[in-house]
Design a protein around this motif. Structure first.
Motif, PDB file in Angstrom:
ATOM      1  N   ARG A 132     -39.930  17.744  32.287  1.00  0.00           N
ATOM      2  CA  ARG A 132     -38.540  17.848  32.581  1.00  0.00           C
ATOM      3  C   ARG A 132     -38.065  16.715  33.471  1.00  0.00           C
ATOM      4  NH1 ARG A 132     -37.880  23.394  35.393  1.00  0.00           N
ATOM      5  NH2 ARG A 132     -35.594  22.778  35.514  1.00  0.00           N
ATOM      6  N   ASP A 134     -35.238  16.750  35.086  1.00  0.00           N
ATOM      7  CA  ASP A 134     -34.529  16.773  36.154  1.00  0.00           C
ATOM      8  C   ASP A 134     -34.877  16.760  37.487  1.00  0.00           C
ATOM      9  OD1 ASP A 134     -35.758  18.979  35.533  1.00  0.00           O
ATOM     10  OD2 ASP A 134     -33.961  20.391  36.196  1.00  0.00           O
ATOM     11  N   VAL A 135     -36.306  16.520  37.676  1.00  0.00           N
ATOM     12  CA  VAL A 135     -37.106  16.477  38.644  1.00  0.00           C
ATOM     13  C   VAL A 135     -38.082  15.292  38.736  1.00  0.00           C
ATOM     14  CG1 VAL A 135     -38.964  17.475  40.347  1.00  0.00           C
ATOM     15  CG2 VAL A 135     -37.374  19.170  39.067  1.00  0.00           C
ATOM     16  N   GLN A 139     -43.113  13.974  41.816  1.00  0.00           N
ATOM     17  CA  GLN A 139     -42.894  15.375  42.282  1.00  0.00           C
ATOM     18  C   GLN A 139     -43.665  16.452  41.516  1.00  0.00           C
ATOM     19  OE1 GLN A 139     -42.422  16.533  45.331  1.00  0.00           O
ATOM     20  NE2 GLN A 139     -40.156  16.524  45.562  1.00  0.00           N
ATOM     21  N   LYS A 185     -45.076  25.695  31.522  1.00  0.00           N
ATOM     22  CA  LYS A 185     -43.564  26.262  31.156  1.00  0.00           C
ATOM     23  C   LYS A 185     -42.477  26.010  32.361  1.00  0.00           C
ATOM     24  CE  LYS A 185     -44.280  30.848  30.086  1.00  0.00           C
ATOM     25  NZ  LYS A 185     -44.338  32.180  30.120  1.00  0.00           N
ATOM     26  N   ILE A 186     -42.928  25.858  33.300  1.00  0.00           N
ATOM     27  CA  ILE A 186     -42.081  25.358  34.412  1.00  0.00           C
ATOM     28  C   ILE A 186     -41.662  23.948  34.508  1.00  0.00           C
ATOM     29  CG2 ILE A 186     -42.081  25.273  37.031  1.00  0.00           C
ATOM     30  CD1 ILE A 186     -43.352  27.798  37.044  1.00  0.00           C
ATOM     31  N   LEU A 187     -42.656  23.307  34.480  1.00  0.00           N
ATOM     32  CA  LEU A 187     -42.774  21.652  34.738  1.00  0.00           C
ATOM     33  C   LEU A 187     -42.432  20.988  33.467  1.00  0.00           C
ATOM     34  CD1 LEU A 187     -45.248  21.541  37.362  1.00  0.00           C
ATOM     35  CD2 LEU A 187     -42.816  21.541  37.529  1.00  0.00           C
ATOM     36  N   ARG A 190     -38.832  21.694  27.804  1.00  0.00           N
ATOM     37  CA  ARG A 190     -39.064  22.929  26.826  1.00  0.00           C
ATOM     38  C   ARG A 190     -39.280  21.956  25.312  1.00  0.00           C
ATOM     39  NH1 ARG A 190     -36.370  27.129  27.218  1.00  0.00           N
ATOM     40  NH2 ARG A 190     -36.733  27.586  29.349  1.00  0.00           N
ATOM     41  N   CYS A 196     -32.288  22.791  26.986  1.00  0.00           N
ATOM     42  CA  CYS A 196     -31.203  23.382  27.603  1.00  0.00           C
ATOM     43  C   CYS A 196     -30.999  22.676  28.961  1.00  0.00           C
ATOM     44  CB  CYS A 196     -30.931  24.862  27.816  1.00  0.00           C
ATOM     45  SG  CYS A 196     -31.903  25.360  29.229  1.00  0.00           S
ATOM     46  N   THR A 197     -31.894  21.658  29.385  1.00  0.00           N
ATOM     47  CA  THR A 197     -31.744  21.068  30.497  1.00  0.00           C
ATOM     48  C   THR A 197     -30.987  20.041  30.710  1.00  0.00           C
ATOM     49  OG1 THR A 197     -33.388  19.415  30.136  1.00  0.00           O
ATOM     50  CG2 THR A 197     -34.246  21.519  31.384  1.00  0.00           C
TER      51      THR A 197
ATOM     52  N   ARG B 132     -37.060  32.982  38.449  1.00  0.00           N
ATOM     53  CA  ARG B 132     -36.889  32.999  36.912  1.00  0.00           C
ATOM     54  C   ARG B 132     -37.674  34.262  36.402  1.00  0.00           C
ATOM     55  NH1 ARG B 132     -38.637  27.464  34.979  1.00  0.00           N
ATOM     56  NH2 ARG B 132     -39.111  28.351  32.872  1.00  0.00           N
ATOM     57  N   ASP B 134     -39.480  34.471  33.436  1.00  0.00           N
ATOM     58  CA  ASP B 134     -40.444  34.444  32.581  1.00  0.00           C
ATOM     59  C   ASP B 134     -41.821  34.134  32.900  1.00  0.00           C
ATOM     60  OD1 ASP B 134     -39.398  32.114  33.605  1.00  0.00           O
ATOM     61  OD2 ASP B 134     -39.633  30.980  31.551  1.00  0.00           O
ATOM     62  N   VAL B 135     -41.851  34.036  34.248  1.00  0.00           N
ATOM     63  CA  VAL B 135     -43.148  33.985  34.982  1.00  0.00           C
ATOM     64  C   VAL B 135     -43.528  35.088  36.035  1.00  0.00           C
ATOM     65  CG1 VAL B 135     -44.610  32.480  36.452  1.00  0.00           C
ATOM     66  CG2 VAL B 135     -43.222  31.396  34.633  1.00  0.00           C
ATOM     67  N   LEU B 179     -38.328  18.782  48.703  1.00  0.00           N
ATOM     68  CA  LEU B 179     -39.505  19.911  48.025  1.00  0.00           C
ATOM     69  C   LEU B 179     -38.998  20.949  47.597  1.00  0.00           C
ATOM     70  CD1 LEU B 179     -42.328  20.287  47.093  1.00  0.00           C
ATOM     71  CD2 LEU B 179     -43.226  20.650  49.435  1.00  0.00           C
ATOM     72  N   ALA B 182     -36.502  21.116  44.809  1.00  0.00           N
ATOM     73  CA  ALA B 182     -37.162  21.032  43.453  1.00  0.00           C
ATOM     74  C   ALA B 182     -37.846  22.196  43.097  1.00  0.00           C
ATOM     75  CB  ALA B 182     -38.250  19.873  43.459  1.00  0.00           C
ATOM     76  N   LYS B 185     -35.389  24.504  42.068  1.00  0.00           N
ATOM     77  CA  LYS B 185     -34.615  24.192  40.360  1.00  0.00           C
ATOM     78  C   LYS B 185     -35.764  24.838  39.610  1.00  0.00           C
ATOM     79  CE  LYS B 185     -33.192  19.998  40.724  1.00  0.00           C
ATOM     80  NZ  LYS B 185     -33.177  18.466  40.641  1.00  0.00           N
ATOM     81  N   ILE B 186     -37.189  24.834  40.009  1.00  0.00           N
ATOM     82  CA  ILE B 186     -38.046  24.818  39.013  1.00  0.00           C
ATOM     83  C   ILE B 186     -38.278  26.527  38.927  1.00  0.00           C
ATOM     84  CG2 ILE B 186     -40.354  24.530  38.757  1.00  0.00           C
ATOM     85  CD1 ILE B 186     -40.044  21.816  39.686  1.00  0.00           C
ATOM     86  N   LEU B 187     -38.096  27.068  40.028  1.00  0.00           N
ATOM     87  CA  LEU B 187     -38.799  28.388  40.181  1.00  0.00           C
ATOM     88  C   LEU B 187     -37.688  29.495  40.148  1.00  0.00           C
ATOM     89  CD1 LEU B 187     -41.566  28.012  42.438  1.00  0.00           C
ATOM     90  CD2 LEU B 187     -42.047  28.053  39.938  1.00  0.00           C
ATOM     91  N   ARG B 190     -31.468  30.027  37.095  1.00  0.00           N
ATOM     92  CA  ARG B 190     -30.457  29.035  37.164  1.00  0.00           C
ATOM     93  C   ARG B 190     -29.271  30.220  37.556  1.00  0.00           C
ATOM     94  NH1 ARG B 190     -29.976  25.263  34.154  1.00  0.00           N
ATOM     95  NH2 ARG B 190     -32.093  24.416  34.175  1.00  0.00           N
ATOM     96  N   CYS B 196     -29.832  30.475  30.605  1.00  0.00           N
ATOM     97  CA  CYS B 196     -30.450  29.855  29.550  1.00  0.00           C
ATOM     98  C   CYS B 196     -31.831  30.229  29.162  1.00  0.00           C
ATOM     99  CB  CYS B 196     -30.369  28.261  28.823  1.00  0.00           C
ATOM    100  SG  CYS B 196     -31.472  27.419  29.576  1.00  0.00           S
TER     101      CYS B 196
END
Lengths: 199, 199
Positions: A132, A134-135, A139, A185-187, A190, A196-197, B132, B134-135, B179, B182, B185-187, B190, B196
């Motif tokens: 993705r 945006d990171v 990282q 899924k996370i990193l 999609r 959608c990011t 989120r 979905d995990v 960190l 990030a 943002k990831i986990l 939104r 989304c």
DNA sequence: AATTAAATTGACCACACTGGTCTAGAAAGG
DNA sequence: CCTTTCTAGACCAGTGTGGTCAATTTAATT
């Protein structure tokens, strides 16, 4: 021998215990090695060779997908470790104890190089476009590393008190795959439709 | 004393070195403690007390946002560690060496309980609705843990060879915040508008 | 000041264990 | 039978151990 050195360090390793453990007479040890120091050096070379050939040399550094590459590396390491765990324990022990600094002057430099080269190669030529956006990709790589390391060490710690003769490895591997799919899924980007990011 | 035990383990810790390091005569040690064993037990109690009161008791377990809770915990731990690192090193050493099993029979059980209770409380009453969806939330908690642990240990390792007297802590903290953001943002879900992930 | 009590020292002890040697003999090969 | 290669373990001087104890200083009490 490796076990004795690994668990007591060079200084506190006892040649008496070694020969007892090995079931040989004291004379033998000093017949083939003229001193404890020479024995230690031999063990060292053996361990470095083992890990180089059975682990580092086996890494597939062409796989562009970092997660797959890392997963394969983990399997290779585990295979080598199960085949012969002592070299890993020995080198880890010497490395953290900083035990034999003037015994083998360039030892730590060599070990640094070994791991540094391994790591550098491990993180080279990675297809970051899968991540993705945006990171920062470094990282993301760190997060994958830390997740896998953390899972591994906790799993190994849990296994240490178990009888492994008829252990159910499948569930362990399944758990690992679950972790990997969560990471993906996370990193990762999609897949295809509607990213959608926003880029 | 703590340092000697921590770095050599119970068996290889030398009372001679202790008195030398402390700058006292040998007699004093055995005047106040009737044996090395009693001294060890005293050190143990002291360390457990210190960590209980200066670390575990300070944890804020009401904060529902896991990441904030964990971040605060890290700061508390670091403060306690900087104030007096030896209890941490001592207990870690006894724990990994499994050094004094029959010396203090219920020791490991007590340590397990201490950490288990700490961890259990640490992970209780967390507002998973921030995550989120979905995990699995346990997976998310693990990922946060592993990320923070991995970052911490690598940072500490990097700091170990440094002169810390006039170290630039701000950049380290900034890195840590990076960190955390990030991770958020990831986990995390939104924020508000247009979730989304689809629920 | 005199006396008693508490605190402190370090030389000393028996002992355990160290890395390494060496003699005595077993195996193997010729 | 002799020689060479292995093998064992008693033995060595040295080092470090946890712990003791008589001697001495310091502090408290009368």
């Amino acid at each position: 021998m490796l076990k004795e050195f690994a668990s007591h360090g060079y200084a506190n390793a006892s040649t008496n215990r070694m020969v007892q453990e090995a079931g040989i007479g004291k004379g033998m040890l000093f017949y083939y090695f003229k001193s404890k120091e020479e024995l230690y050096r031999y063990c060292l070379e053996y361990c470095i060779d083992f890990i180089s050939s059975e682990y580092l040399a086996q890494l597939d550094l062409t796989e562009p997908d970092f997660m797959i590459r890392f997963k394969k590396a983990g399997e290779i390491k585990m295979r080598a470790y199960l085949q012969n765990p002592l070299p890993f324990l020995f080198l880890a022990s010497t490395y953290i104890r900083r035990d034999a600094p003037e015994l083998v002057p360039d030892l730590y430099q060599r070990l640094e190089e070994l791991t540094a080269n391994g790591l550098k190669a491990m993180f080279a030529n990675i297809d970051t476009s899968l991540f993705r956006q945006d990171v920062a990709p470094e990282q993301i790589i760190n997060l994958i590393r830390w997740a896998i390391d953390g899972w591994s060490s906790e799993t190994i710690a849990a296994l240490e008190n178990q009888d492994l003769t008829d252990y159910d490895w499948d569930s362990t591997f399944a758990e690992f795959d679950e972790l990997l799919s969560a990471l993906r899924k996370i990193l990762y980007r999609r897949a295809a439709h509607g990213d959608c990011t926003g880029e």
